[in-house]
Write an enzyme that holds these catalytic residues in place. Structure first.
Site, PDB file in Angstrom:
ATOM      1  CG  ASP A  44      38.859 -69.768 116.397  1.00 21.56           C
ATOM      2  OD1 ASP A  44      37.859 -69.699 116.270  1.00 21.56           O
ATOM      3  OD2 ASP A  44      39.829 -69.447 117.034  1.00 21.56           O
ATOM      4  CD  GLU A  80      35.928 -68.622 120.410  1.00 18.82           C
ATOM      5  OE1 GLU A  80      36.335 -68.871 121.865  1.00 18.82           O
ATOM      6  OE2 GLU A  80      34.733 -68.115 120.375  1.00 18.82           O
ATOM      7  CG  HIS A 129      32.980 -61.174 119.085  1.00 18.93           C
ATOM      8  ND1 HIS A 129      32.562 -62.384 119.108  1.00 18.93           N
ATOM      9  CD2 HIS A 129      33.910 -60.871 118.478  1.00 18.93           C
ATOM     10  CE1 HIS A 129      33.834 -62.926 118.407  1.00 18.93           C
ATOM     11  NE2 HIS A 129      34.323 -62.532 117.912  1.00 18.93           N
ATOM     12  NE  ARG A 167      29.497 -69.015 123.721  1.00 18.28           N
ATOM     13  CZ  ARG A 167      28.687 -69.084 122.393  1.00 18.28           C
ATOM     14  NH1 ARG A 167      29.491 -67.968 121.647  1.00 18.28           N
ATOM     15  NH2 ARG A 167      27.479 -69.299 122.856  1.00 18.28           N
ATOM     16  CG  HIS A 169      28.381 -60.071 116.920  1.00 16.08           C
ATOM     17  ND1 HIS A 169      27.703 -61.050 117.568  1.00 16.08           N
ATOM     18  CD2 HIS A 169      29.702 -60.958 116.545  1.00 16.08           C
ATOM     19  CE1 HIS A 169      27.733 -62.119 117.359  1.00 16.08           C
ATOM     20  NE2 HIS A 169      28.946 -62.438 116.623  1.00 16.08           N
TER      21      HIS A 169
HETATM   22  C1  UD1 Z   1      30.891 -66.992 117.235  1.00 16.22           C
HETATM   23  C2  UD1 Z   1      32.207 -67.897 117.292  1.00 16.22           C
HETATM   24  C3  UD1 Z   1      33.342 -67.175 117.933  1.00 16.22           C
HETATM   25  C4  UD1 Z   1      32.967 -66.626 116.717  1.00 16.22           C
HETATM   26  C5  UD1 Z   1      32.255 -65.719 116.816  1.00 16.22           C
HETATM   27  C6  UD1 Z   1      32.274 -64.655 115.566  1.00 16.22           C
HETATM   28  C7  UD1 Z   1      31.580 -70.508 118.406  1.00 16.22           C
HETATM   29  C8  UD1 Z   1      30.906 -70.853 119.700  1.00 16.22           C
HETATM   30  N1  UD1 Z   1      31.621 -68.719 118.670  1.00 16.22           N
HETATM   31  O1  UD1 Z   1      30.712 -66.608 118.369  1.00 16.22           O
HETATM   32  O2  UD1 Z   1      34.486 -67.894 117.862  1.00 16.22           O
HETATM   33  O3  UD1 Z   1      34.874 -65.886 117.367  1.00 16.22           O
HETATM   34  O4  UD1 Z   1      31.304 -66.248 115.881  1.00 16.22           O
HETATM   35  O5  UD1 Z   1      31.620 -63.721 115.158  1.00 16.22           O
HETATM   36  O6  UD1 Z   1      31.767 -71.001 117.603  1.00 16.22           O
HETATM   37  N2  UD1 Z   1      23.365 -63.423 116.134  1.00 16.22           N
HETATM   38  C9  UD1 Z   1      22.222 -63.421 114.708  1.00 16.22           C
HETATM   39  N3  UD1 Z   1      23.222 -63.028 113.481  1.00 16.22           N
HETATM   40  C10 UD1 Z   1      24.294 -63.228 113.211  1.00 16.22           C
HETATM   41  C11 UD1 Z   1      25.139 -64.111 113.876  1.00 16.22           C
HETATM   42  C12 UD1 Z   1      24.410 -63.927 115.279  1.00 16.22           C
HETATM   43  O7  UD1 Z   1      21.409 -62.674 115.350  1.00 16.22           O
HETATM   44  O8  UD1 Z   1      23.905 -63.592 112.108  1.00 16.22           O
HETATM   45  C13 UD1 Z   1      23.176 -64.134 116.892  1.00 16.22           C
HETATM   46  C14 UD1 Z   1      22.341 -65.124 117.798  1.00 16.22           C
HETATM   47  O9  UD1 Z   1      21.695 -64.994 118.503  1.00 16.22           O
HETATM   48  C15 UD1 Z   1      23.137 -66.173 117.868  1.00 16.22           C
HETATM   49  C16 UD1 Z   1      24.352 -64.911 118.984  1.00 16.22           C
HETATM   50  O10 UD1 Z   1      24.207 -64.460 117.721  1.00 16.22           O
HETATM   51  O11 UD1 Z   1      22.390 -67.244 119.183  1.00 16.22           O
HETATM   52  C17 UD1 Z   1      25.218 -65.793 119.603  1.00 16.22           C
HETATM   53  O12 UD1 Z   1      26.320 -66.619 117.789  1.00 16.22           O
HETATM   54  P1  UD1 Z   1      26.601 -67.445 118.229  1.00 16.22           P
HETATM   55  O13 UD1 Z   1      27.640 -68.124 116.660  1.00 16.22           O
HETATM   56  O14 UD1 Z   1      26.743 -68.962 119.283  1.00 16.22           O
HETATM   57  O15 UD1 Z   1      28.264 -66.626 119.199  1.00 16.22           O
HETATM   58  P2  UD1 Z   1      29.469 -65.873 118.612  1.00 16.22           P
HETATM   59  O16 UD1 Z   1      29.124 -64.615 119.691  1.00 16.22           O
HETATM   60  O17 UD1 Z   1      28.903 -65.134 117.763  1.00 16.22           O
HETATM   61  N1  UDP Z   2      34.260 -57.523 110.443  1.00 13.93           N
HETATM   62  C1  UDP Z   2      32.637 -57.164 109.284  1.00 13.93           C
HETATM   63  N2  UDP Z   2      32.467 -56.595 109.710  1.00 13.93           N
HETATM   64  C2  UDP Z   2      32.165 -55.706 110.873  1.00 13.93           C
HETATM   65  C3  UDP Z   2      33.039 -56.405 111.798  1.00 13.93           C
HETATM   66  C4  UDP Z   2      33.425 -57.498 111.181  1.00 13.93           C
HETATM   67  O1  UDP Z   2      33.516 -58.119 107.859  1.00 13.93           O
HETATM   68  O2  UDP Z   2      31.178 -55.239 111.543  1.00 13.93           O
HETATM   69  C5  UDP Z   2      35.214 -58.693 109.842  1.00 13.93           C
HETATM   70  C6  UDP Z   2      36.727 -58.026 110.450  1.00 13.93           C
HETATM   71  O3  UDP Z   2      37.002 -57.425 109.252  1.00 13.93           O
HETATM   72  C7  UDP Z   2      37.126 -59.883 110.044  1.00 13.93           C
HETATM   73  C8  UDP Z   2      36.342 -60.430 111.224  1.00 13.93           C
HETATM   74  O4  UDP Z   2      35.159 -59.778 110.804  1.00 13.93           O
HETATM   75  O5  UDP Z   2      37.904 -59.832 109.097  1.00 13.93           O
HETATM   76  C9  UDP Z   2      36.167 -60.663 112.427  1.00 13.93           C
HETATM   77  O6  UDP Z   2      35.339 -61.591 112.896  1.00 13.93           O
HETATM   78  P1  UDP Z   2      34.260 -61.239 114.450  1.00 13.93           P
HETATM   79  O7  UDP Z   2      35.402 -60.192 115.368  1.00 13.93           O
HETATM   80  O8  UDP Z   2      33.018 -62.090 113.981  1.00 13.93           O
HETATM   81  O9  UDP Z   2      35.518 -62.961 115.251  1.00 13.93           O
HETATM   82  P2  UDP Z   2      36.892 -63.803 115.156  1.00 13.93           P
HETATM   83  O10 UDP Z   2      37.847 -63.084 114.088  1.00 13.93           O
HETATM   84  O11 UDP Z   2      37.054 -62.620 116.639  1.00 13.93           O
HETATM   85  O12 UDP Z   2      36.680 -64.622 115.260  1.00 13.93           O
END
Ligand code: UD1
Ligand code: UDP
Length: 398
Positions: free
Chosen positions: A99, A135, A211, A213, A244
């Site tokens: 999603d 999502e 994390h 939104r 996160h």
């Molecule tokens: C995204 C997904 C969400 C998912 C989550 C899992 C969308 C819109 N959101 O949300 O569905 O549950 O990932 O974690 O698809 N960043 C870093 N390094 C990383 C990852 C993120 O610096 O490795 C920071 C960056 O500033 C980035 C921000 O986090 O711009 C947000 O990342 P983004 O993928 O847009 O949203 P998430 O909240 O991570």
């Molecule tokens: N996870 C990880 N390291 C962390 C936190 C979570 O590997 O420090 C793993 C967790 O086991 C799960 C996945 O990341 O499989 C969940 O990711 P996240 O919560 O970012 O996204 P969501 O599941 O809400 O989309």
């Protein structure tokens, strides 16, 4: 018959964790599948952590992540990059997961190029357009663009049927997250991370992630203030919070929680130490989707920091409780589980409805059928009750 070319596309940590077993399974059968991996790298470091663990070297890496990126920026960059990959590779099928915005955009790009789409973890719904945001709409839009729907549970299948998806396009697999979990959680695991290695595991550990939104701002402030209060009321527990990478989350977590003894704000953990830490935790507080599936498999109670969930199975089974984001409610629910052994055991002994570790094999089996290598798909996943959850819980239990 020549091998079928399958392009798997993902971009974030959870997609990578849940697609890794599928990629590995398809790659084992090169005579039937030519499996390519394209990552948008919507996440960078958190994606790379997973790629390393599962030894996946993507053929394409669009490297789109920017600090503080907006939804529209992700959409535009991923769409432009993925269409180029599709033009070059001309796959028979694009496989997407879940999603995220990468998921939706990959399905959209495939549609623009008239390539069939397979959706893994299809059919999860809250029914609320803005929760989780974005999502819920990403899943619905991906569903509308998909040709094959790999539903993790019967409930997810029902959701798709209700939306008019033909029954023969839906196949119930169990969730691939349980495949990944089974391959990763171990009784004899020892931590190398200095904070985790020095944790006193005779103390009760509360594992936290946050994390979403829709929780940014006020709700997250409530959640983090609740953690502070929980620690004040129960100085004997340890709170471990791998934060996160999103600066919106980090800044607030540090502002409210930094420096409190026994509250460990740490970097996102690699999947292996993370799930092994979960297996040694007492309780999980989270707004994550994936944790709502993993923690029940390990027999760990989960308090979900959201108003609604698209994963009702574990709530019905009793392992997961929706508590929302009010500070008072989070503190009270946590207190109950810390002080009332009966309430705790009721949740900790609940069942696991999400999978049996065979989901990726079933997905390959269905694709063999879909592309004419077999006359019928393998039997679907059916939840067999307590015994099925037991095997995985025993692996994690100390
Ligand atoms: C995204 C997904 C969400 C998912 C989550 C899992 C969308 C819109 N959101 O949300 O569905 O549950 O990932 O974690 O698809 N960043 C870093 N390094 C990383 C990852 C993120 O610096 O490795 C920071 C960056 O500033 C980035 C921000 O986090 O711009 C947000 O990342 P983004 O993928 O847009 O949203 P998430 O909240 O991570
Ligand atoms: N996870 C990880 N390291 C962390 C936190 C979570 O590997 O420090 C793993 C967790 O086991 C799960 C996945 O990341 O499989 C969940 O990711 P996240 O919560 O970012 O996204 P969501 O599941 O809400 O989309």
């Amino acid at each position: 018959m020549p091998p079928v070319k399958v392009l798997t596309v993902f971009g974030t940590r959870p997609e990578a964790i849940k697609m890794a077993p599928v990629v590995q399974e398809l790659k084992k059968h090169k005579e039937e599948f030519h499996c390519l991996v394209a990552v948008t790298a919507q996440h960078r470091e958190m994606l790379d952590q997973v790629l390393r663990l599962f030894s996946i070297e993507p053929e394409y890496d669009l490297n789109i992540m920017r600090p503080g990126q907006s939804l529209e920026e992700i959409t535009i960059r991923a769409l432009e990059g993925l269409v180029r990959v599709l033009d070059r590779e001309k796959p028979d099928l694009v496989l997407v997961h879940g999603d995220t915005t990468t998921t939706f955009v990959a399905a959209l790009a495939a549609f623009y190029r008239q390539v069939a789409v397979g959706h893994v973890e299809a059919g999860l719904r809250t029914g609320d357009k803005y929760a989780p945001y974005p999502e819920e709409m990403n899943r619905r839009l991906t569903g509308a663009l998909s040709d094959v729907h790999f539903a993790p549970t019967c409930k997810a299948r029902q959701n798709l049927l209700q939306e008019g998806v033909p029954a023969e396009r839906i196949y119930v697999t169990g969730n691939t997250v349980i495949d990944a979990l089974k391959a990763t959680v171990r009784k004899d695991y020892s931590f190398t991370d200095p904070v985790l290695a020095s944790l006193d595991f005779t103390k009760r550990i509360i594992l936290v992630t946050a994390h979403r939104r829709e929780n940014w701002g006020g709700p997250m402030q409530e959640i983090f203030s609740a953690l502070r209060e929980i620690k004040e009321q129960h100085p004997e527990v340890e709170i471990v919070f791998p934060v996160h990478k999103n600066p919106r989350v980090r800044d607030m977590a540090e502002e409210i929680l930094k420096g409190i003894p026994g509250v460990h704000l740490i970097e996102p953990l690699d999947y292996e130490p993370f799930v092994n830490l979960m297996a040694r935790s007492y309780l999980v507080l989270t707004d994550s989707g994936g944790l709502q599936e993993e923690a029940p498999a390990l027999g760990k109670p989960v308090l979900v920091l959201r108003e609604v969930t698209e994963r009702p199975e574990a709530v019905q089974a009793g392992t997961v409780r929706l508590v929302g984001t009010s500070k008072e409610v989070i503190v009270a629910a946590t207190k109950e589980l810390l002080e009332d052994q009966g309430s705790y055991l009721k949740m900790a002994q609940a069942v696991n409805p999400y999978g049996d570790g065979q989901a990726s094999k079933r997905i390959r089996g269905f694709l063999r059928y879909y592309f004419g290598f077999a006359l019928a798909p393998p039997p679907e996943f059916t939840y067999l009750g307590e015994a099925q959850g037991q095997e995985i819980r025993d692996k994690g239990r100390l």
